[in-house]
Every structure is written in structure tokens, then in C-alpha cells.
Design a protein around this motif. Sequence first.
Motif, mmCIF file in Angstrom:
data_model
loop_
_atom_site.group_PDB
_atom_site.id
_atom_site.type_symbol
_atom_site.label_atom_id
_atom_site.label_comp_id
_atom_site.label_asym_id
_atom_site.label_seq_id
_atom_site.Cartn_x
_atom_site.Cartn_y
_atom_site.Cartn_z
ATOM 1 N N VAL A 85 1.471 2.375 6.294
ATOM 2 C CA VAL A 85 1.445 3.189 5.074
ATOM 3 C C VAL A 85 1.301 4.673 5.423
ATOM 4 O O VAL A 85 2.028 5.520 4.900
ATOM 5 C CB VAL A 85 0.320 2.734 4.121
ATOM 6 C CG1 VAL A 85 0.094 3.745 2.999
ATOM 7 C CG2 VAL A 85 0.649 1.358 3.544
ATOM 8 N N PHE A 86 0.391 4.993 6.352
ATOM 9 C CA PHE A 86 0.179 6.401 6.695
ATOM 10 C C PHE A 86 1.289 6.956 7.589
ATOM 11 O O PHE A 86 1.397 8.161 7.758
ATOM 12 C CB PHE A 86 -1.210 6.600 7.298
ATOM 13 C CG PHE A 86 -2.279 6.685 6.238
ATOM 14 C CD1 PHE A 86 -2.715 7.908 5.774
ATOM 15 C CD2 PHE A 86 -2.813 5.537 5.680
ATOM 16 C CE1 PHE A 86 -3.679 8.001 4.777
ATOM 17 C CE2 PHE A 86 -3.774 5.610 4.685
ATOM 18 C CZ PHE A 86 -4.206 6.841 4.233
ATOM 19 N N SER A 90 5.959 2.955 3.444
ATOM 20 C CA SER A 90 5.976 2.500 2.048
ATOM 21 C C SER A 90 6.553 3.558 1.111
ATOM 22 O O SER A 90 6.803 3.277 -0.058
ATOM 23 C CB SER A 90 4.553 2.149 1.593
ATOM 24 O OG SER A 90 3.781 3.325 1.415
ATOM 25 N N ALA A 92 4.852 6.099 0.186
ATOM 26 C CA ALA A 92 3.708 6.756 -0.443
ATOM 27 C C ALA A 92 3.414 8.070 0.277
ATOM 28 O O ALA A 92 3.637 8.191 1.479
ATOM 29 C CB ALA A 92 2.491 5.846 -0.391
ATOM 30 N N ARG A 93 2.885 9.014 -0.487
ATOM 31 C CA ARG A 93 2.515 10.313 0.079
ATOM 32 C C ARG A 93 1.137 10.699 -0.430
ATOM 33 O O ARG A 93 0.697 10.235 -1.472
ATOM 34 C CB ARG A 93 3.537 11.366 -0.322
ATOM 35 C CG ARG A 93 4.922 11.064 0.240
ATOM 36 C CD ARG A 93 5.960 11.987 -0.293
ATOM 37 N NE ARG A 93 5.708 13.341 0.212
ATOM 38 C CZ ARG A 93 6.558 14.327 0.104
ATOM 39 N NH1 ARG A 93 7.723 14.138 -0.472
ATOM 40 N NH2 ARG A 93 6.271 15.519 0.573
ATOM 41 N N ARG A 97 -1.322 7.100 -0.524
ATOM 42 C CA ARG A 97 -1.530 6.347 0.714
ATOM 43 C C ARG A 97 -2.926 5.722 0.750
ATOM 44 O O ARG A 97 -3.106 4.590 1.181
ATOM 45 C CB ARG A 97 -1.323 7.246 1.932
ATOM 46 C CG ARG A 97 0.121 7.652 2.126
ATOM 47 C CD ARG A 97 0.302 8.554 3.314
ATOM 48 N NE ARG A 97 1.731 8.797 3.521
ATOM 49 C CZ ARG A 97 2.226 9.551 4.478
ATOM 50 N NH1 ARG A 97 1.417 10.150 5.342
ATOM 51 N NH2 ARG A 97 3.517 9.727 4.597
ATOM 52 N N GLU A 100 -3.052 2.709 -1.512
ATOM 53 C CA GLU A 100 -2.273 1.560 -1.032
ATOM 54 C C GLU A 100 -2.893 0.838 0.152
ATOM 55 O O GLU A 100 -2.653 -0.352 0.344
ATOM 56 C CB GLU A 100 -0.858 2.006 -0.628
ATOM 57 C CG GLU A 100 0.075 2.180 -1.773
ATOM 58 C CD GLU A 100 1.512 2.391 -1.310
ATOM 59 O OE1 GLU A 100 1.883 2.020 -0.170
ATOM 60 O OE2 GLU A 100 2.275 2.947 -2.116
#
Length: 173
Positions: A85-86, A90, A92-93, A97, A100
Motif C-alpha cells: 500500500v505504501f 493500491s 492510495a495516496r 494509505r 487501508e
Amino acid sequence: MSDQSLVSDFKQAMQELAASVNVITSQHDGSRNGLTATAVCSLSMEPASMLACIHEDVEALAEIRASGYFCINILSADQQNVSDVFAGSSGARGEQRFLEAGEWTTSQYGTPMLDGALASVVCELQEINKSGTHHICIGHVREVRLNRGSSPLVYARQQYGTLTDLSGAERAA
């Protein structure tokens, strides 16, 4: 050897360099951000210092600069999802993150610390030096949280692995 060949060979050589997987986090004015990094190491015992290399395009660099603190969360073998995730897999920002992946506690210096990480090392930013595409962030250690008992997550050859043969090894006190 041509420059293109050298770069290709260097890239392949670095894939053989196994490294611990870390999530570097920071927070400024209520905005949390973080990234996955393997270019992290201890720098000095006196003063206790860490070094982290961060790509110039990473958004979290702004929070690190602004807050003056960052936390290196050393991932355990069961935290591959947090790493993914990081690392941006995914999509995400920023704050998303943190929502999630993982459970988080705020350090006394305001940095997010990953619950269940093998260790979380909070550093006060001392200097940033640019080299090529990366910024070398040097920080003096201000807080450490340990969570022993698991094997570290490592990355090599474009895949995750563990050091299970070391996880049961007795640690010196």
C-alpha cells in the motif's frame, strides 16, 4: 561498457542486494504521509542516527521537511500488505494509505508508528542531501519502540522473503 549497459547491469546487481522493508512516515499540520523504502540504515551510535534515501518525487518528502521528523517502521514478515500500500500498489495516496493498511499510534513527536512493526524509530531530521534522483535524509533518533518475536520482511530479486532461519536465533541482551 556503454552507459546503458552499465545502468542495466547495475539495476540487476541491486536486485541481488537483499534489504529490510520499511515504511517511512511523517505528519505535518494534521497531514500524514508515508512511503515504502529499502534504502535505510543506521548511521551512527553516538549520536544515534539513521539514514533514509527517498526519491525526489515522493510526496511524503514535503511532510518530512515541514515537520522535521520522520519514523522508520521496520516491517515484520506478516506486513507485506502495508509495504504494498505504501509503495503505491493500491493507488492510495497520503492519509488513505494509513486507512487501508495497518493500525497506527502517534509518537510523542507526532509521527505515525506502525503497530506490530518489528521496530519503529523516530528521528529528528538533521540534514537532507540530494544525490542523483534521491534525497539522503539523516536524522537523530529521538524515540524507539520495539516489538520482537517475528521475522523481518526482506526484499530481493523483485520479491518479498523472510529470514526465518534467524527468527529463532537467541538475541544478545
